[in-house]
Design a protein around this motif. Structure first.
Motif, PDB file in Angstrom:
ATOM      1  N   GLU A   1      67.453 -59.949  52.153  1.00  0.00           N
ATOM      2  CA  GLU A   1      67.612 -59.863  53.609  1.00  0.00           C
ATOM      3  C   GLU A   1      66.317 -60.143  54.357  1.00  0.00           C
ATOM      4  O   GLU A   1      66.327 -60.491  55.542  1.00  0.00           O
ATOM      5  CB  GLU A   1      68.159 -58.477  53.998  1.00  0.00           C
ATOM      6  CG  GLU A   1      67.184 -57.321  53.861  1.00  0.00           C
ATOM      7  CD  GLU A   1      67.115 -56.738  52.448  1.00  0.00           C
ATOM      8  OE1 GLU A   1      66.558 -55.634  52.299  1.00  0.00           O
ATOM      9  OE2 GLU A   1      67.629 -57.398  51.511  1.00  0.00           O
ATOM     10  N   VAL A   2      65.187 -60.005  53.671  1.00  0.00           N
ATOM     11  CA  VAL A   2      63.889 -60.328  54.274  1.00  0.00           C
ATOM     12  C   VAL A   2      63.543 -61.794  54.039  1.00  0.00           C
ATOM     13  O   VAL A   2      63.048 -62.486  54.936  1.00  0.00           O
ATOM     14  CB  VAL A   2      62.780 -59.420  53.703  1.00  0.00           C
ATOM     15  CG1 VAL A   2      61.412 -59.819  54.262  1.00  0.00           C
ATOM     16  CG2 VAL A   2      63.072 -57.956  54.016  1.00  0.00           C
ATOM     17  N   LEU A   3      63.811 -62.285  52.848  1.00  0.00           N
ATOM     18  CA  LEU A   3      63.454 -63.655  52.497  1.00  0.00           C
ATOM     19  C   LEU A   3      64.234 -64.679  53.315  1.00  0.00           C
ATOM     20  O   LEU A   3      63.681 -65.725  53.692  1.00  0.00           O
ATOM     21  CB  LEU A   3      63.693 -63.878  51.006  1.00  0.00           C
ATOM     22  CG  LEU A   3      63.339 -65.269  50.460  1.00  0.00           C
ATOM     23  CD1 LEU A   3      61.864 -65.595  50.706  1.00  0.00           C
ATOM     24  CD2 LEU A   3      63.679 -65.355  48.970  1.00  0.00           C
ATOM     25  N   ARG A   4      65.488 -64.382  53.605  1.00  0.00           N
ATOM     26  CA  ARG A   4      66.316 -65.383  54.284  1.00  0.00           C
ATOM     27  C   ARG A   4      65.714 -65.846  55.610  1.00  0.00           C
ATOM     28  O   ARG A   4      65.561 -67.062  55.836  1.00  0.00           O
ATOM     29  CB  ARG A   4      67.736 -64.824  54.500  1.00  0.00           C
ATOM     30  CG  ARG A   4      68.678 -65.802  55.159  1.00  0.00           C
ATOM     31  CD  ARG A   4      68.897 -67.020  54.279  1.00  0.00           C
ATOM     32  NE  ARG A   4      69.614 -68.084  54.966  1.00  0.00           N
ATOM     33  CZ  ARG A   4      69.039 -69.014  55.705  1.00  0.00           C
ATOM     34  NH1 ARG A   4      67.716 -69.024  55.857  1.00  0.00           N
ATOM     35  NH2 ARG A   4      69.739 -69.951  56.284  1.00  0.00           N
ATOM     36  N   PRO A   5      65.338 -64.964  56.541  1.00  0.00           N
ATOM     37  CA  PRO A   5      64.714 -65.445  57.776  1.00  0.00           C
ATOM     38  C   PRO A   5      63.338 -66.064  57.568  1.00  0.00           C
ATOM     39  O   PRO A   5      62.926 -66.940  58.342  1.00  0.00           O
ATOM     40  CB  PRO A   5      64.630 -64.187  58.659  1.00  0.00           C
ATOM     41  CG  PRO A   5      64.768 -63.038  57.723  1.00  0.00           C
ATOM     42  CD  PRO A   5      65.611 -63.510  56.594  1.00  0.00           C
ATOM     43  N   LEU A   6      62.623 -65.645  56.533  1.00  0.00           N
ATOM     44  CA  LEU A   6      61.335 -66.263  56.235  1.00  0.00           C
ATOM     45  C   LEU A   6      61.500 -67.737  55.870  1.00  0.00           C
ATOM     46  O   LEU A   6      60.635 -68.564  56.158  1.00  0.00           O
ATOM     47  CB  LEU A   6      60.651 -65.521  55.080  1.00  0.00           C
ATOM     48  CG  LEU A   6      59.955 -64.199  55.415  1.00  0.00           C
ATOM     49  CD1 LEU A   6      59.646 -63.430  54.147  1.00  0.00           C
ATOM     50  CD2 LEU A   6      58.682 -64.452  56.203  1.00  0.00           C
ATOM     51  N   GLU A   7      62.623 -68.061  55.241  1.00  0.00           N
ATOM     52  CA  GLU A   7      62.885 -69.435  54.828  1.00  0.00           C
ATOM     53  C   GLU A   7      63.210 -70.350  56.007  1.00  0.00           C
ATOM     54  O   GLU A   7      63.237 -71.572  55.853  1.00  0.00           O
ATOM     55  CB  GLU A   7      64.029 -69.469  53.821  1.00  0.00           C
ATOM     56  CG  GLU A   7      63.696 -68.838  52.483  1.00  0.00           C
ATOM     57  CD  GLU A   7      64.864 -68.865  51.524  1.00  0.00           C
ATOM     58  OE1 GLU A   7      64.714 -69.466  50.446  1.00  0.00           O
ATOM     59  OE2 GLU A   7      65.924 -68.315  51.858  1.00  0.00           O
ATOM     60  N   ASP A   8      63.434 -69.779  57.183  1.00  0.00           N
ATOM     61  CA  ASP A   8      63.729 -70.578  58.367  1.00  0.00           C
ATOM     62  C   ASP A   8      62.479 -70.958  59.144  1.00  0.00           C
ATOM     63  O   ASP A   8      62.564 -71.626  60.170  1.00  0.00           O
ATOM     64  CB  ASP A   8      64.682 -69.815  59.304  1.00  0.00           C
ATOM     65  CG  ASP A   8      66.085 -69.691  58.720  1.00  0.00           C
ATOM     66  OD1 ASP A   8      66.458 -70.559  57.905  1.00  0.00           O
ATOM     67  OD2 ASP A   8      66.798 -68.737  59.079  1.00  0.00           O
ATOM     68  N   VAL A   9      61.324 -70.508  58.671  1.00  0.00           N
ATOM     69  CA  VAL A   9      60.073 -70.724  59.399  1.00  0.00           C
ATOM     70  C   VAL A   9      59.247 -71.813  58.718  1.00  0.00           C
ATOM     71  O   VAL A   9      59.145 -71.848  57.490  1.00  0.00           O
ATOM     72  CB  VAL A   9      59.254 -69.411  59.474  1.00  0.00           C
ATOM     73  CG1 VAL A   9      57.916 -69.650  60.165  1.00  0.00           C
ATOM     74  CG2 VAL A   9      60.049 -68.328  60.195  1.00  0.00           C
TER      75      VAL A   9
END
Length: 219
Positions: free
Chosen positions: A123-131
């Motif tokens: 759940e933390v990695l997913r938004p990081l992958e959008d940056v």
């Protein structure tokens, strides 16, 4: 280098080499494997400082073991005049409460410090992958062996960065194949490697021996 001269520290020439490799020579992937105590944090901080001055919307993330996050924040603040954000679970909850649901907190300009184990959570990695990151610094990179969730997360973030800097004093732990895998974090482009000892940079000092006479007690 434009910003390094303003850093509130006594700069040593070798500490400027990684930043020069990026800004002068165009390197995008670095492995700094200097011996313990030679200032790998400072070298990373100088690079971040230079890049931050050149880009108003600069985004960078430092991935470190949980126990070193506070040290990183202090070093970047006191030695490089940077203001990093300690990104932990409490920070994520605060961001979720303060901002609209469609705003990715990692997308805002700044320098974030997060732990290896935080970013490996799905759940933390997913938004990081959008940056798209300007720089990713991975401290103690050897602490994420191949095939682990840590390594997967590091690679997923690093592959989305314009510049990747890996830091470790033990680049392969006696296994050359692990060094090869380490160098592939974030891509297959060539890696510029720095591996210097105290003797290499002229900071070694001769060993001093002092003889102390000890008289044993009766007991």
């Amino acid at each position: 280098l434009r910003a390094a001269s303003r850093a509130p520290i006594r700069l040593l020439p070798y500490q400027l080499e990684p930043a020069l490799a990026v800004l002068r020579d165009g390197a995008t992937r670095l492995l700094v494997a200097d011996g313990v105590g030679l200032g790998k944090t400072i070298q990373a901080g100088l690079l971040l400082l230079e890049l931050a001055e050149r880009h108003a919307s600069f985004r960078a993330i430092v991935l470190a073991p949980a126990g070193l996050r506070e040290q990183w924040r202090a070093e970047l603040s006191e030695r490089c005049a940077l203001t990093p954000v300690l990104a932990d679970t409490a920070w994520l909850k605060a961001m979720a409460a303060e901002r609209p649901a469609d705003v990715n907190p990692w997308s805002l300009p700044g320098i974030y410090i997060a732990s290896h184990d935080l970013v490996k959570r799905p759940e933390v990695l997913r938004p990081l992958e959008d940056v798209l990151w300007d720089a990713v610094v991975i401290d103690e990179a050897h602490a994420a062996p191949s095939g682990t969730d840590r390594r997967v997360a590091m690679d997923a973030i690093a592959v989305r960065s314009r510049c990747v800097m890996l830091l470790t004093a033990t680049p392969h732990s006696g296994r050359p194949t692990e060094l090869e895998a380490l160098c592939r974090i974030g891509g297959d482009e060539p890696v510029v490697m720095f591996q210097r000892s105290r003797a290499d940079v002229g900071t070694g000092s001769p060993r001093k021996t002092t003889v102390l006479t000890v008289v044993p007690s009766e007991t």
